[in-house]
Design an enzyme around this catalytic site. Structure first.
Site, PDB file in Angstrom:
ATOM      1  N   GLY A 303      40.405   2.683  34.313  1.00 51.67           N
ATOM      2  CA  GLY A 303      39.531   3.465  33.443  1.00 51.67           C
ATOM      3  C   GLY A 303      38.324   4.038  34.153  1.00 51.67           C
ATOM      4  O   GLY A 303      38.394   4.479  35.306  1.00 51.67           O
ATOM      5  N   SER A 304      37.197   3.996  33.464  1.00 55.04           N
ATOM      6  CA  SER A 304      35.994   4.688  33.951  1.00 55.04           C
ATOM      7  C   SER A 304      35.414   4.122  35.226  1.00 55.04           C
ATOM      8  O   SER A 304      34.548   4.760  35.845  1.00 55.04           O
ATOM      9  CB  SER A 304      34.925   4.664  32.861  1.00 55.04           C
ATOM     10  OG  SER A 304      35.339   5.426  31.744  1.00 55.04           O
ATOM     11  N   THR A 305      35.862   2.932  35.652  1.00 50.75           N
ATOM     12  CA  THR A 305      35.366   2.393  36.928  1.00 50.75           C
ATOM     13  C   THR A 305      35.829   3.248  38.108  1.00 50.75           C
ATOM     14  O   THR A 305      35.315   3.090  39.220  1.00 50.75           O
ATOM     15  CB  THR A 305      35.847   0.946  37.135  1.00 50.75           C
ATOM     16  OG1 THR A 305      37.274   0.898  37.076  1.00 50.75           O
ATOM     17  CG2 THR A 305      35.267   0.027  36.066  1.00 50.75           C
ATOM     18  N   GLY A 587      34.060   4.359  29.620  1.00 48.40           N
ATOM     19  CA  GLY A 587      33.342   3.152  30.006  1.00 48.40           C
ATOM     20  C   GLY A 587      32.341   2.709  29.024  1.00 48.40           C
ATOM     21  O   GLY A 587      31.661   1.725  29.248  1.00 48.40           O
TER      22      GLY A 587
END
Length: 587
Positions: A303-305, A587
């Protein structure tokens, strides 16, 4: 004169007498030998059992597994094993008056062992023709002495080693365990079994009927102890990370979780913990799922990482600077039936705001403006899609799809961390490179005196710029719960929908936080992954970031890493209960 008619002298009579006696003894001995070998050979077999030359292995001490400070994680302790020779026991003469015989021996043995006589006799009968059988393995000396004191025919003891794990469940997934034969089954014990087990020796001796050594012949081969293995793990940090991760899983009723701490400069794994775990010292009840070293085996979409690496690829292209503005209006993008959305319309934002607000639309627009394989190349160079290579059994390589021709929606989803799968360790490896000035060194589970050679993946200036942006995420965005008093922290949250049998499950999540500290000169990289939290809180900033904060604070102080926040700001800490906005696929 006729010789035959001469009288016999006394000397000739004596000679014939002695000769006849010798000949008679020869025939008697030969007849007896023939009888024993051809007719009644049980006697000789029995004598062979009573007085026999034996060769026995001398067990080698298995090498110790130690943490980086010399604290034992796995040690071998000497124990005794009780063995029996069923064939000898069944040859014990039966004497009713003296109460001797096989059944009497078994009865006495059952009493001292505390087991049922019928069960024990059944075992002896099943092994009647064998000369070796285990009775009790790896028992304390006192228990072995009490059994041997019964003087049961054919029963003896031999030395073995039993593995003990001082850290218990805290380091179970790293260290692993051995089976009763001292063979590695999981973790380091399995991966480096050959080095740890050493080489057994051999000795010869003569034993009597009861298995007692009558005389030693000598040592044929001296045993060689196994090698000690010194890991990069710091048991102090391991305990700290395990405690906080377990507490978070309990609080949020999560299915599982994992966390990894890496030394940014050397690539050493300082802590690697998982939930659920198990106690390697007590494996009476053991669930297969508990054995999983989830940090290196379990895969998830990050994901947003992954957005910081999309930003890195953009800055490396030369098409963008840190001040470049991205128009994310109207807050969504459509690709046929597929729509990418932000939590709301953020309008025109720069790169730092893109990471703070975790804009999927912004990351997608950047990726689509770059060469089609730019984001993929960045992810690949950081180790996605390949095993980290620490030598652990079952280590996952992850999934980084490659297409000869990319569809715009595939490029877009890759830019914000969907469409690929990573392990917790792989994600930590990527953030480690970001914190190390863009320089990726090999990750290792062994203590390093000299850091291994690495590779520059991201230019130093780009890596520093992205770390500064991630520091803003912790100061102003969804990562505020990752703040640490006295220290500057950089990091990124992620809240990912889990994949089910029919696509994404919109009520099941993976909460993530990946970060670096201290941000002014990163020393430690850490990733926290919490799978399927079932409480009201499930965002990465609510569930994973607080774990990062508590563990990293303890790690920094334990390792005497000096605070880098200015004096006047060291007590300032913002820890909102909920993030300032909701995130859809972000995130």
């Amino acid at each position: 004169m006729n010789i035959d008619n001469r009288p016999h002298t006394p000397e000739k009579w004596r000679f014939r007498f002695v000769y006849g006696i010798a000949l008679l003894l020869f025939f008697i001995a030969g007849g007896r030998l023939f009888y024993l070998t051809a007719v009644d050979n049980a006697f000789l077999k029995n004598q062979g059992e009573i007085r026999a030359v034996r060769t026995e292995a001398i067990p080698a001490t298995r090498g110790m597994i130690l943490d980086r400070r010399g604290e034992p994680l796995a040690v071998s302790t000497p124990t005794w094993t009780i063995i029996a020779n069923p064939r000898v026991l069944w040859n014990v003469p039966v004497d009713v008056e003296k109460k001797t015989g096989p059944e009497e021996e078994i009865k006495r043995l059952a009493e001292v062992m505390g087991v049922g006589r019928a069960w024990l006799q059944e075992r002896f009968e099943a092994n009647k023709s064998r000369s070796f059988m285990y009775l009790r393995r790896q028992i304390p000396p006192t228990e072995a002495d009490s059994i041997m004191a019964a003087n049961v025919v054919g029963v003896s003891k031999t030395k073995e080693y039993k593995r003990f794990y001082p850290a218990g469940e805290v380091a179970a997934h790293v260290v692993g365990f051995t089976n009763i034969d001292d063979k590695g089954q999981e973790g380091i014990e399995l991966a480096f079994d050959t080095a740890l087990e050493g080489v057994s020796g051999r000795r010869s001796f003569v034993k009597d009927l009861s298995g007692n050594i009558i005389s030693g012949i000598g040592v044929d081969q001296t045993e060689r102890p196994g090698e000690n293995i010194e890991l990069s793990i710091d048991l102090r940090l391991q305990y700290l990370a395990y405690r906080e991760l377990k507490a978070a899983v309990t609080e949020h009723r999560a299915t599982s979780a994992s966390a990894v701490i890496l030394d940014v400069k050397t690539g050493e794994i300082l802590a690697m913990v998982n939930q659920p775990s198990y106690n390697p010292n007590d494996r009476a009840v053991l669930e297969y799922e508990d054995l999983r070293n989830r940090a290196v085996i379990d895969l998830f979409e990050p994901g947003s990482t992954m957005k910081p690496f999309t930003v890195s690829a953009a800055l490396m292209s030369g098409q963008y600077t840190t001040e470049t503005k991205i128009d994310t209006s109207p807050g969504h993008m459509r690709f046929g039936r597929f729509t990418i959305r932000d939590a709301r319309n953020y309008g025109v934002i720069d790169f730092e705001e893109l990471l703070i607000k975790s804009s999927n639309v912004g990351a997608s627009k950047i990726a689509l403006s770059l060469p089609q394989d730019a984001v993929w190349n960045m992810d690949y160079e950081l180790g996605m899609g390949s095993p980290v290579g620490i030598g652990f059994p079952g280590e996952a390589s992850g999934v980084l799809p490659s297409h000869p021709k990319w569809h715009p929606s595939e490029i877009a989803t890759l830019s914000y961390g969907y469409g690929l799968s990573v392990s917790t360790l792989q994600l930590a490896q990527a953030y480690m490179a970001l914190g190390n000035g863009g320089y990726r060194v090999p990750v290792t589970i062994f203590k390093q005196d000299v850091p291994a050679q690495g590779k520059q993946i991201i230019p130093n200036k780009v890596a520093q710029d992205v770390v500064e942006m991630l520091e803003a995420v912790v100061q102003k965005g969804s990562g505020r719960t990752a703040q640490i008093p006295g220290y500057r922290v950089a990091g990124k949250t992620g809240t990912v929908h889990k994949v089910g049998s029919k696509g994404y499950e919109y009520d099941q999540y993976i909460a993530l936080f990946a970060g670096l500290a201290p941000a002014s000169d990163p020393r430690l990289a850490m990733v926290v992954m919490i799978n399927d939290p079932k409480g009201r809180e499930y965002y990465g900033g609510e569930v994973a970031a607080p774990v990062f904060s508590r563990v990293m604070e303890g790690a920094l102080t334990t390792l005497n890493i000096y605070p880098d926040l200015p004096e006047g700001l060291r007590e300032v800490r913002i820890s909102p209960k909920k993030p300032p906005y909701q995130v859809v696929h972000g995130g």
